[in-house]
Design a protein around this motif. Sequence first.
Motif, PDB file in Angstrom:
ATOM      1  N   ILE A   1       0.833  -1.210   0.000  1.00  0.00           N
ATOM      2  CA  ILE A   1       0.000   0.000   0.000  1.00  0.00           C
ATOM      3  C   ILE A   1       0.871   1.266   0.000  1.00  0.00           C
ATOM      4  N   ILE A   2       0.616   2.123  -0.966  1.00  0.00           N
ATOM      5  CA  ILE A   2       1.237   3.448  -0.985  1.00  0.00           C
ATOM      6  C   ILE A   2       0.168   4.446  -0.555  1.00  0.00           C
TER       7      ILE A   2
ATOM      8  N   HIS B   1      13.404  10.249  -7.596  1.00  0.00           N
ATOM      9  CA  HIS B   1      12.567  10.534  -6.430  1.00  0.00           C
ATOM     10  C   HIS B   1      12.308   9.296  -5.583  1.00  0.00           C
ATOM     11  N   ILE B   2      13.158   8.296  -5.807  1.00  0.00           N
ATOM     12  CA  ILE B   2      13.099   7.078  -4.997  1.00  0.00           C
ATOM     13  C   ILE B   2      14.441   6.958  -4.291  1.00  0.00           C
TER      14      ILE B   2
ATOM     15  N   GLN C   1       8.999  15.991   4.045  1.00  0.00           N
ATOM     16  CA  GLN C   1       8.162  15.455   2.981  1.00  0.00           C
ATOM     17  C   GLN C   1       7.487  14.150   3.396  1.00  0.00           C
ATOM     18  N   GLU C   2       6.364  13.894   2.771  1.00  0.00           N
ATOM     19  CA  GLU C   2       5.680  12.635   3.035  1.00  0.00           C
ATOM     20  C   GLU C   2       6.298  11.557   2.146  1.00  0.00           C
ATOM     21  N   THR C   3       6.534  10.412   2.719  1.00  0.00           N
ATOM     22  CA  THR C   3       7.117   9.332   1.927  1.00  0.00           C
ATOM     23  C   THR C   3       6.278   8.065   2.058  1.00  0.00           C
ATOM     24  N   ALA C   4       6.481   7.172   1.100  1.00  0.00           N
ATOM     25  CA  ALA C   4       5.841   5.863   1.167  1.00  0.00           C
ATOM     26  C   ALA C   4       6.941   4.828   1.087  1.00  0.00           C
ATOM     27  N   GLN C   5       6.650   3.624   1.541  1.00  0.00           N
ATOM     28  CA  GLN C   5       7.657   2.575   1.471  1.00  0.00           C
ATOM     29  C   GLN C   5       7.215   1.488   0.505  1.00  0.00           C
ATOM     30  N   LEU C   6       8.223   0.894  -0.114  1.00  0.00           N
ATOM     31  CA  LEU C   6       7.946  -0.137  -1.109  1.00  0.00           C
ATOM     32  C   LEU C   6       9.092  -1.141  -1.059  1.00  0.00           C
TER      33      LEU C   6
ATOM     34  N   LEU D   1       9.644   6.457  -1.243  1.00  0.00           N
ATOM     35  CA  LEU D   1       9.150   7.227  -2.398  1.00  0.00           C
ATOM     36  C   LEU D   1       8.714   8.596  -1.908  1.00  0.00           C
ATOM     37  N   ASP D   2       9.197   9.610  -2.566  1.00  0.00           N
ATOM     38  CA  ASP D   2       8.815  10.974  -2.202  1.00  0.00           C
ATOM     39  C   ASP D   2       7.401  11.239  -2.746  1.00  0.00           C
TER      40      ASP D   2
END
Length: 373
Positions: free
Chosen positions: A257-258, A284-285, A300-305, A352-353
């Motif tokens: 989930i992003i 941007h990764i 900044q908000e980031t997501a993980q993958l 991920l930015d």
Amino acid sequence: MASVRLENIKRKFHNVTAIEDISFEIPDGEFWVLVGPSGCGKSTILRTIAGLETATSGQIYIGNELMNDVPARKRDVAMVFQNYALYPHMTVAENIAFGLRMRKVDPKIIKERILTVARSLSIEHLLERKPKQLSGGQQQRVALGRAIARQPQVFLLDEPLSNLDAQLRDDTRAELKQLHHNLGITTIYVTHDQVEAMTLADKIVVLEKGRIQQIGEPLSIYAKPANRMVATFLGSPPMNVLPARYTAAGFDVTGQIIPATASIKYKLQAREGQAVDLGIRPEHIYIAGEPQITQSTQTQETAQLVVEVKVVEPLGKETLIRAALPDSGITVNLQTNAGVLPYPGDRLLLGLDLSKLFVFDKNTGNRLYPPPS
Ligand SMILES: Nc1ncnc2c1ncn2[C@@H]1O[C@H](COP(=O)(O)OP(=O)(O)O)[C@@H](O)[C@H]1O
Ligand SMILES: [Mg+2]
């Protein structure tokens, strides 16, 4: 010098539509690049402007003059092709002078012009040679020289650097840019190479399948591509595209989930449950725990993958990593620091930015987020 205007140009070859409804206006003195994959209609557009091809419908203006019925030799344009097409039995000087002789220009002026042009292209020492005594790069310079010597209203260049090797291509590209800066002649340059488009153009016209996808300044198209095609065509390595389903929890990418930012949620409220494509550029990764090579703020908000490394390409100043989402064929390219050298098969946790995330309509490819500003 002159502006160039195309109005609803279309070209059909029997039942094949090579170009469809092409309209744009190039202001006097600007350098525009038509870019797109092979077969998208670039050469047909250029040849139509030159008068070597006839439009099925639409109007072409150079300056304020309608050109549709003006023969090629009267259009005051000079065209350079990928294969240099020099006259083999003439010397370099004679090749450069050819267009001027045809126009019965005063021999004294011709002589001066040959020298000026040769100097500007650093080919003075080659003037007495025949084309077969020249390297590919030198021949292409002569072809450019022949076009420049005519001092046309408009330059039309069709993949002029494609036959040169990499180093020479880069050098000649820079020289072309400088030459345009000095001469200020309206130039239309065709290429399939997005680097040439980005580096040379005042404005880029991105084409696919005979249609304009987007027109704009290089950096503005790069930052705000209108659709998935433009997004993935400009940039190397290209923007990553991740197929996802948009849910209340965020974007579901093969089970990972992003999260969606508040502003994405606002924009995509009507799309819950729908399939979309996410876009994120390699720069941007970053790899969690590694310092980033691109500048980003802490807040900044980031997501993980999680991804699995497939290929590692050290380039000296940085490392390119081709990875994939586990158990899927979905590729994720990223750029990281030179010292980071994981092994194929390693699992990496990526950041991920989210402020750099794009969302595209799955079917049309149009950009849904960020919205037009
Ligand atoms: N003389 C022609 N006869 C038939 N089809 C053509 C002709 N010239 C171009 N085409 C077709 O038109 C399309 C665009 O070609 P072209 O303008 O050469 O593309 P590009 O320069 O972008 O590679 C292609 O599908 C090509 O096969
Ligand atoms: Mg072509």
